[in-house]
Design a protein around this motif. Structure first.
Motif, PDB file in Angstrom:
ATOM      1  N   GLU A 251       8.169   2.365 -14.707  1.00 36.76           N
ATOM      2  CA  GLU A 251       8.130   1.181 -13.849  1.00 36.76           C
ATOM      3  C   GLU A 251       9.521   0.622 -13.596  1.00 36.76           C
ATOM      4  O   GLU A 251       9.797   0.051 -12.532  1.00 36.76           O
ATOM      5  N   GLN A 252      10.414   0.762 -14.567  1.00 37.73           N
ATOM      6  CA  GLN A 252      11.769   0.232 -14.419  1.00 37.73           C
ATOM      7  C   GLN A 252      12.667   1.127 -13.573  1.00 37.73           C
ATOM      8  O   GLN A 252      13.579   0.637 -12.915  1.00 37.73           O
ATOM      9  N   VAL A 253      12.431   2.424 -13.591  1.00 35.45           N
ATOM     10  CA  VAL A 253      13.301   3.333 -12.854  1.00 35.45           C
ATOM     11  C   VAL A 253      12.930   3.411 -11.377  1.00 35.45           C
ATOM     12  O   VAL A 253      13.748   3.817 -10.552  1.00 35.45           O
ATOM     13  N   LEU A 254      11.722   2.982 -11.018  1.00 30.56           N
ATOM     14  CA  LEU A 254      11.265   3.001  -9.630  1.00 30.56           C
ATOM     15  C   LEU A 254      11.309   1.599  -9.041  1.00 30.56           C
ATOM     16  O   LEU A 254      11.077   0.602  -9.743  1.00 30.56           O
ATOM     17  N   VAL A 262       3.860   6.001 -10.183  1.00 34.38           N
ATOM     18  CA  VAL A 262       3.584   6.105 -11.618  1.00 34.38           C
ATOM     19  C   VAL A 262       2.198   6.695 -11.857  1.00 34.38           C
ATOM     20  O   VAL A 262       2.004   7.513 -12.757  1.00 34.38           O
ATOM     21  N   SER A 263       1.246   6.304 -11.042  1.00 28.28           N
ATOM     22  CA  SER A 263      -0.109   6.843 -11.182  1.00 28.28           C
ATOM     23  C   SER A 263      -0.358   8.040 -10.275  1.00 28.28           C
ATOM     24  O   SER A 263      -1.128   8.934 -10.612  1.00 28.28           O
ATOM     25  N   ASP A 267       3.413  13.000 -13.923  1.00 23.55           N
ATOM     26  CA  ASP A 267       4.297  14.000 -14.528  1.00 23.55           C
ATOM     27  C   ASP A 267       5.740  13.730 -14.121  1.00 23.55           C
ATOM     28  O   ASP A 267       6.639  13.576 -14.963  1.00 23.55           O
ATOM     29  N   GLN A 268       5.983  13.644 -12.804  1.00 27.07           N
ATOM     30  CA  GLN A 268       7.345  13.458 -12.317  1.00 27.07           C
ATOM     31  C   GLN A 268       7.904  12.091 -12.690  1.00 27.07           C
ATOM     32  O   GLN A 268       9.087  11.963 -13.036  1.00 27.07           O
ATOM     33  N   ALA A 269       7.075  11.047 -12.627  1.00 23.56           N
ATOM     34  CA  ALA A 269       7.552   9.706 -12.968  1.00 23.56           C
ATOM     35  C   ALA A 269       7.918   9.617 -14.446  1.00 23.56           C
ATOM     36  O   ALA A 269       8.938   9.016 -14.812  1.00 23.56           O
ATOM     37  N   PRO A 305      15.338   6.378  -1.772  1.00 23.53           N
ATOM     38  CA  PRO A 305      14.229   5.551  -1.279  1.00 23.53           C
ATOM     39  C   PRO A 305      13.304   5.006  -2.358  1.00 23.53           C
ATOM     40  O   PRO A 305      12.583   4.037  -2.114  1.00 23.53           O
ATOM     41  N   VAL A 306      13.314   5.599  -3.560  1.00 24.98           N
ATOM     42  CA  VAL A 306      12.349   5.167  -4.578  1.00 24.98           C
ATOM     43  C   VAL A 306      13.005   4.580  -5.820  1.00 24.98           C
ATOM     44  O   VAL A 306      12.318   3.962  -6.642  1.00 24.98           O
ATOM     45  N   LEU A 307      14.319   4.740  -6.001  1.00 20.65           N
ATOM     46  CA  LEU A 307      14.961   4.268  -7.227  1.00 20.65           C
ATOM     47  C   LEU A 307      15.108   2.751  -7.243  1.00 20.65           C
ATOM     48  O   LEU A 307      15.332   2.113  -6.211  1.00 20.65           O
TER      49      LEU A 307
END
Length: 744
Positions: A251-254, A262-263, A267-269, A305-307
């Motif tokens: 949650e903090q990295v995105l 996250v859901s 795996d990737q998150a 775009p997602v960080l």
């Protein structure tokens, strides 16, 4: 530079850790420790013959890799092995096994879930030594299908482990001889090693699980620095007392708009979180669990775009890490840091008693990514535009004390001054020569992302650096100057753009390779004869001249060009919006041709687009060195797929804006580029299960390319084996990059 903990000088400087209160009551052997505010995360990733397990909580992050030969494994390079890797200190343990019966391939090892249903459990012991830090790690249950000998342990640094697994089996006597063997309660055995800092201790234990398992009769014997096991189950504990990193949760990295990942892609998150920390992002697991400047900046650009952004976000963690490690004397960006036990070892070799990190500045490409990333975050990102002052006015020297007394803004300017000085000679009137292009540093054989021995064929002048990174950095310097970032160089606002235009328009000519269709077919057939490639030659796909750009200039054997077709067009597609219309039209058209043509005519295979195709090289060394088992050979790198896909999308999207490039109005070329974009994405989607891997390879069987882990193949003659990381930071970029349905 140091701080004092329990009477010892330690690096990095830190405050003395707080001893947990007695109410926590951690077990003397294994405990989860004081309660964490969030749940632990676990992940199992299978990549036979490698099984990867990840565990993270607020006390420790760890990866366990179990290697067990399969029936088809090459037993000369694949054997039973257990690795525990920790990001903090880039540290780890590696033990090798062999069957007691001597029959190679008969021993299988595996992790078995504990009674809690988890493969790994946390280890936490309260501080009880000179380090002042708790001993943390993981515990698991290892099953041996037959009697075994643990033939070799390596305790300490991942770099030490890699020296053995990837080099010519290098073992450092000073490190190996320090491992102490002893028997422990329960019929077990312990291996401990005091690090070269004389403070940190790594411990690895095995205890028979006979009383907890249906498989009985297990025992361990110490025999001349080896361990002997009967078939059965064994509890292992791996732990060390070293200061830990502060992990960013998924949650903090995105960023807020990307929390659904996250859901949607757990795996990737989770993997991204495992590699993300408050002061740096790590390159890959298990082999590169530390800072790599190029990797983190490329990943940040693709994942942008997602960080998460802002002071505690992932984007600024990347930028801070880069700023902290810049060489203040010339503005070079650090490629890789050496930390932990291996740093102490290297310092000792230079007659220094120090645990301070060492920084590697041999790469030439890393310098250019910094202004590009600064431009993206500080000028283009909505949430980054207001952060320039807060970020750049931070004092440097937290990580590298040599930078104390400078602000991040000072280091950014020193870096930009270096780039402008490198670019100036080539940009001067009538001075566009190979001599004025950016060359590898004197005495170095590597300098950009293809940093293996034959990555750019011995070339001295890399294609990606000169045709894309230099002009992209110059464009960014101009934009940052106009925004007032480089306060002492207002002239760069126009001068850097002038330089950039010349580099954009005048560098491709040196690298372009044009081969007639007839000659191309002949070269492919020669390549197949030399390489013994078992698939079709695909020469029927060649209906015009073959055009591509050489990997580098001034290659081995006095070659003026290293004529290997490659994917590095992606840098120019992704980083630049060039305006020389005939050149742009030709460039995107040849890129499209090479992507959509099947290997060995082009780059496309059913398991992905290979990053190098040596079929058009005249010398036999091309086929010998650029193979499907070479790290930068005819293999697939995920992040190159991502940058190609995003780069083609960005170029196609220019057709929807006011200043439409000429290729958009060329029906044949625009259709070709769209066809290549969609063929690429069809291929990406067909290989989605591999996209988070670092790099993978293939074998040609049953009439098609079959996915194969790189480490399962024997390396080219004269080189060392290299296995792939199961998760690589820049291979997680498909979290941000998706197919654009508008171009279907």
């Amino acid at each position: 530079m140091y701080s004092c903990v329990n009477g010892h000088l330690v690096y990095p400087p830190t405050s003395t850790p707080v001893t947990p209160s007695s109410t926590a009551s951690p077990s003397a052997t294994s405990s989860s420790g004081p309660a964490c505010s969030s749940n632990a995360t676990s992940l199992h990733l299978s990549d036979p013959p490698y099984e990867n397990y990840f565990y993270s909580d607020c006390h420790v992050q760890a990866q366990v890799v179990v290697t067990s030969p399969e029936p088809r494994s090459n037993l000369t390079i694949i054997g039973p092995r257990l690795i525990v890797a920790w990001p903090a200190g880039n540290s780890g343990v590696c033990v090798f096994f062999s069957p007691q019966n001597g029959k190679n391939g008969s021993l299988g090892i595996e992790l078995v879930n504990s009674t809690t249903g988890q493969a790994l459990e946390p280890v936490y012991k309260t501080p009880n030594g000179s380090s002042g830090y708790p001993s943390v790690g993981v515990s698991g249950l290892l099953r041996l299908n037959s009697s075994a000998i643990m033939t070799l342990p390596i305790l300490g640094s991942i770099r030490t482990i890699r020296d053995f697994t990837e080099g010519p089996s290098i073992l450092i006597p000073e490190i190996q001889d320090a491992i102490q063997f002893s028997t422990i309660q329960g019929g077990g055995a312990s291996m401990t090693r005091l690090w070269l800092d004389n403070v940190t201790i790594t411990e690895f234990t095995f205890v028979p699980a006979s009383n907890q398992s249906s498989v009985g009769g297990t025992s361990i014997t110490i025999d001349n620095r080896t361990l002997k096991f009967e078939a059965g189950d064994y509890i292992f504990n791996a732990e060390y007392n070293y200061p830990q990193l502060t992990q960013l949760s998924p949650e903090q990295v995105l960023n807020p708009m990307s929390q659904g990942l996250v859901s949607q892609k757990p795996d990737q998150a989770t993997s991204l979180s495992f590699l993300s920390y408050s002061d740096k992002l790590l390159a890959g697991a298990w082999r590169f669990l530390t800072y790599f400047g190029r990797d983190s900046m490329i990943a940040a650009l693709l994942l942008n775009p997602v960080l998460s952004e802002g002071e505690n976000g992932a984007m600024e963690a990347v930028l801070r890490a880069v700023f902290e490690r810049i060489n203040r004397t010339d503005g070079s960006v650090c490629h890789e840091e050496t930390i932990g036990d291996y740093a102490t070892y290297l310092n000792e070799k230079m007659n220094m008693t120090s645990t301070a990190p060492q920084y590697d500045y041999k790469m030439i490409d890393s310098d250019y990514y910094l202004p590009i990333l600064m431009n993206q975050y500080l000028l283009k990102d909505v949430n980054g535009t207001g952060r320039a002052s807060a970020l750049l006015n931070r004092p440097a020297g937290v990580t590298d004390p040599a930078n104390r007394g400078l602000m991040y803004s000072d280091l950014a300017q020193i870096n930009a001054e270096k780039i402008m000085n490198i670019a100036a000679p080539f940009a001067a009137p009538d001075n566009q020569t190979i001599e004025n292009l950016d060359h590898l540093k004197e005495g170095q054989t590597v300098g950009e992302w293809r940093d293996s021995e034959y990555g750019i064929g011995g070339g001295r002048v890399p294609y990606d650096v000169n045709t894309a990174l230099v002009p992209a950095a110059l464009r960014s310097i101009a934009a940052l100057s106009r925004a007032g970032i480089y306060t002492n160089h207002s002239d760069w606002a126009t001068l850097a753009d002038t330089y950039a235009q010349i580099w954009e328009d005048s560098t491709l000519q040196f690298f372009q390779v044009t081969i007639s269709a007839a000659e191309a077919r002949d070269r492919i057939n020669t390549y197949i004869s030399r390489s013994k490639f078992a698939g079709p030659n695909q020469t029927n796909l060649i209906d015009s001249d073959v055009v591509f750009h050489a990997l580098a200039l001034e290659g081995n054997n006095n070659l003026s060009q290293v004529q290997v077709m490659n994917t590095d067009d992606c840098f120019r597609l992704f980083l630049l919006n060039t305006t020389n219309q005939p050149q742009l039209t030709s460039f995107v058209n040849q890129t499209a041709n090479n992507i959509r043509r099947a290997f060995p005519a082009g780059l496309l295979t059913s398991v992905g687009v290979v990053v190098a195709n040596p079929a058009y090289g005249l010398l036999p060394e091309y086929a010998a060195n650029f193979t499907n088992s070479a790290y930068h050979g005819t293999v697939v790198w995920s992040w190159q797929l991502a940058m190609l896909a995003r780069g083609l999308e960005l170029q196609l999207d220019r057709c929807n804006h006011a200043q439409v490039p000429d290729f958009c109005n060329d029906a044949i070329v625009s259709a070709n580029v769209k066809m290549a974009y969609n063929k690429l994405w069809d291929n990406i989607e067909a290989n989605s299960e591999y996209l988070s891997d670092e790099v993978w390879s293939w074998v040609y069987e049953n009439g098609d390319f079959q996915f194969t882990p790189l480490g399962a193949l024997p390396p080219p003659p004269g080189t060392s084996a290299t296995e792939s990381d199961i998760r690589q930071l820049w291979s997680l970029t498909f979290l941000a990059i998706t197919r654009n349905a508008a171009f279907k």
